[in-house]
Write a protein that holds these residues in place. Structure first.
Motif, PDB file in Angstrom:
ATOM      1  N   GLY A  84      -4.370  12.741  -2.885  1.00 38.95           N
ATOM      2  CA  GLY A  84      -4.788  11.408  -3.288  1.00 38.95           C
ATOM      3  C   GLY A  84      -3.788  10.345  -2.866  1.00 38.95           C
ATOM      4  O   GLY A  84      -4.161   9.263  -2.400  1.00 38.95           O
ATOM      5  N   GLY A  85      -2.493  10.637  -3.019  1.00 43.74           N
ATOM      6  CA  GLY A  85      -1.466   9.683  -2.604  1.00 43.74           C
ATOM      7  C   GLY A  85      -1.458   9.456  -1.106  1.00 43.74           C
ATOM      8  O   GLY A  85      -1.280   8.322  -0.642  1.00 43.74           O
ATOM      9  N   GLN A  92       0.826  -1.200   0.000  1.00 44.04           N
ATOM     10  CA  GLN A  92       0.000   0.000   0.000  1.00 44.04           C
ATOM     11  C   GLN A  92       0.864   1.256   0.000  1.00 44.04           C
ATOM     12  O   GLN A  92       0.621   2.203  -0.750  1.00 44.04           O
ATOM     13  CB  GLN A  92      -0.903  -0.018   1.230  1.00 44.04           C
ATOM     14  N   VAL A  93       1.908   1.261   0.828  1.00 41.03           N
ATOM     15  CA  VAL A  93       2.806   2.419   0.897  1.00 41.03           C
ATOM     16  C   VAL A  93       3.638   2.528  -0.372  1.00 41.03           C
ATOM     17  O   VAL A  93       3.854   3.617  -0.909  1.00 41.03           O
ATOM     18  CB  VAL A  93       3.712   2.317   2.140  1.00 41.03           C
ATOM     19  N   LEU A  94       4.120   1.391  -0.883  1.00 41.51           N
ATOM     20  CA  LEU A  94       4.938   1.410  -2.085  1.00 41.51           C
ATOM     21  C   LEU A  94       4.157   1.932  -3.292  1.00 41.51           C
ATOM     22  O   LEU A  94       4.718   2.583  -4.173  1.00 41.51           O
ATOM     23  CB  LEU A  94       5.477   0.006  -2.378  1.00 41.51           C
ATOM     24  N   LEU A  95       2.863   1.646  -3.341  1.00 43.14           N
ATOM     25  CA  LEU A  95       2.044   2.157  -4.434  1.00 43.14           C
ATOM     26  C   LEU A  95       1.746   3.637  -4.267  1.00 43.14           C
ATOM     27  O   LEU A  95       1.654   4.383  -5.244  1.00 43.14           O
ATOM     28  CB  LEU A  95       0.725   1.369  -4.503  1.00 43.14           C
ATOM     29  N   ALA A  96       1.621   4.071  -3.015  1.00 44.54           N
ATOM     30  CA  ALA A  96       1.266   5.467  -2.764  1.00 44.54           C
ATOM     31  C   ALA A  96       2.465   6.401  -2.871  1.00 44.54           C
ATOM     32  O   ALA A  96       2.313   7.574  -3.254  1.00 44.54           O
ATOM     33  CB  ALA A  96       0.631   5.604  -1.379  1.00 44.54           C
ATOM     34  N   ALA A  97       3.663   5.918  -2.543  1.00 44.49           N
ATOM     35  CA  ALA A  97       4.843   6.781  -2.513  1.00 44.49           C
ATOM     36  C   ALA A  97       5.106   7.484  -3.847  1.00 44.49           C
ATOM     37  O   ALA A  97       5.316   8.701  -3.881  1.00 44.49           O
ATOM     38  CB  ALA A  97       6.065   5.984  -2.066  1.00 44.49           C
ATOM     39  N   PRO A  98       5.123   6.766  -4.984  1.00 38.86           N
ATOM     40  CA  PRO A  98       5.343   7.477  -6.258  1.00 38.86           C
ATOM     41  C   PRO A  98       4.256   8.504  -6.569  1.00 38.86           C
ATOM     42  O   PRO A  98       4.532   9.504  -7.222  1.00 38.86           O
ATOM     43  CB  PRO A  98       5.336   6.338  -7.295  1.00 38.86           C
ATOM     44  N   ALA A 102      -3.087  21.083  -9.396  1.00 36.08           N
ATOM     45  CA  ALA A 102      -3.116  19.673  -9.788  1.00 36.08           C
ATOM     46  C   ALA A 102      -2.210  18.846  -8.879  1.00 36.08           C
ATOM     47  O   ALA A 102      -2.550  17.729  -8.476  1.00 36.08           O
ATOM     48  CB  ALA A 102      -2.691  19.528 -11.248  1.00 36.08           C
ATOM     49  N   GLY A 103      -1.032  19.412  -8.566  1.00 40.30           N
ATOM     50  CA  GLY A 103      -0.121  18.712  -7.666  1.00 40.30           C
ATOM     51  C   GLY A 103      -0.707  18.531  -6.286  1.00 40.30           C
ATOM     52  O   GLY A 103      -0.532  17.482  -5.645  1.00 40.30           O
ATOM     53  N   ALA A 135       5.056  12.341  -7.314  1.00 41.76           N
ATOM     54  CA  ALA A 135       4.602  13.005  -8.538  1.00 41.76           C
ATOM     55  C   ALA A 135       3.850  14.282  -8.217  1.00 41.76           C
ATOM     56  O   ALA A 135       4.028  15.321  -8.885  1.00 41.76           O
ATOM     57  CB  ALA A 135       3.713  12.052  -9.341  1.00 41.76           C
ATOM     58  N   GLY A 136       3.018  14.252  -7.194  1.00 39.56           N
ATOM     59  CA  GLY A 136       2.300  15.456  -6.807  1.00 39.56           C
ATOM     60  C   GLY A 136       3.221  16.543  -6.303  1.00 39.56           C
ATOM     61  O   GLY A 136       3.053  17.732  -6.623  1.00 39.56           O
TER      62      GLY A 136
END
Length: 343
Positions: free
Chosen positions: A299-300, A145-151, A292-293, A155-156
């Motif tokens: 969201g992340g 869950q964290v690994l998916l959210a980190a990028p 947008a960021g 990006a934001g």
């Protein structure tokens, strides 16, 4: 015996209460880290006041004052920091040397070769490092869950801060700043269990003050202290009390509560705070890319920090009594094993 499973019962009020308790617990654990990172974000604009000040002298005063504030707050809170021992000195000295001393040098020297946005974007990549390395230091598997959210958070943050002009030297300073910012959290993990947020904050800050003092004496004139004007003294006071003393305790409280991996996602709050601070201090209203960021970072954070759902333990289905009781029940090891395992 009838072993036909019955429909699963609807969530009870107790289940809903438990879910609410978990949500409130998550807020209590993550709230200090959010506030701490917000305070760190405000330091970007405040630090501009110190660009012409003697770097090592100003930072030595900042961390010395922060150490005194931390000691006073710790006593008021009933916390009693213990003296480091053995290898703990190495972890705490490494934390102070990288996360405080070298990081500040990298940021100040880096902006001479790169726009501040470049440094900020590099530091915004910290969640990726913390999401992978943090759990390893805590002897846990990295959370998917964290690994998916980190990028997503990274990006934001990149959208918020933008990209800027730089050269090879600027990239090198930015990379060093990234490593030092990660070290600020990762090097605290092995000592947080014994020293807690108060102890780690107190020891890292006074060690950082001592290191900056040595650098100031070795490289800057004795008149550097009197060279600070009133605005610079005010900036040093703000950085000492809020960005150092308060933010350190808030941050390490969250790291101790939720782990380095999940806490690392909160570093995405700092660029948001910096952007908001710039707007409030006359830097202009953020553009479309910044908005947008902001949305991407939020969201992340929601993706990586939402409470993990745990499935309720399954129980053996209720047995329907036989129409006619048998005089001697037959032993059935398979049925007993099934009932014990709940499957």
């Amino acid at each position: 015996m009838n072993t036909t499973p019955h429909p699963a019962p609807a969530p009870s009020s107790g289940d809903r209460s438990l879910s609410g308790d978990r949500s409130r617990s998550a807020v209590r654990s993550l709230g200090p880290g959010v506030l701490g990172m917000a305070l760190v974000g405000t330091s970007v604009n405040v630090s501009r006041t110190l660009t012409d000040a003697p770097l090592f002298t100003a930072q030595a005063v900042r961390y010395a004052a922060a150490a005194l504030v931390l000691l006073a707050l710790a006593r008021a809170a009933g916390a009693r920091p213990v003296w480091p021992r053995g290898r703990e000195w190495l972890w705490l000295a490494g934390l102070a040397g990288s996360g405080l001393v070298v990081f500040n040098i990298a940021v100040v020297r880096g902006v001479a070769h790169a726009e501040p946005a470049v440094i900020a974007v590099a530091v915004a990549c910290v969640p990726v490092l913390l999401g992978v390395i943090g759990p390893v230091l805590e002897r846990q598997r990295p959370s998917r869950q964290v690994l998916l959210a980190a990028p997503v958070v990274v990006a934001g943050a990149v959208l918020v801060q933008g990209t800027g002009r730089t050269d090879a030297t600027g990239v090198a300073w930015a990379t060093l700043a990234l490593a030092c910012e990660a070290g600020f959290t990762l090097l605290a993990v092995p000592v947080l269990r014994r020293h807690g947020a108060w102890g780690v904050s107190v020891h890292s800050v006074w060690l950082g003050a001592l290191m900056f003092l040595v650098l100031a004496v070795a490289t800057e004139p004795a008149s550097s202290l009197t060279a600070l004007d009133s605005r610079q003294w005010a900036a040093v006071g703000y950085l000492a009390a809020l960005v150092t003393a308060a933010a350190f305790v808030l941050w390490y409280s969250t790291v101790a509560a939720v782990g380095a991996g999940r806490a690392g996602l909160l570093t995405g709050v700092a660029p948001l705070s910096a952007a908001a601070g710039g707007a409030l201090t006359g830097g202009g209203v953020p553009g479309a890319a910044v908005w947008a960021g902001l949305a991407v970072v939020v969201g992340g954070l929601v993706l990586g920090l939402r409470p993990r759902r745990t499935s309720a333990p399954r129980t053996a289905p209720a047995a329907t009594p036989d129409p006619a009781p048998r005089a001697v029940p037959e032993a059935n090891p398979d049925s007993a094993q099934w009932a014990a395992s709940g499957s």
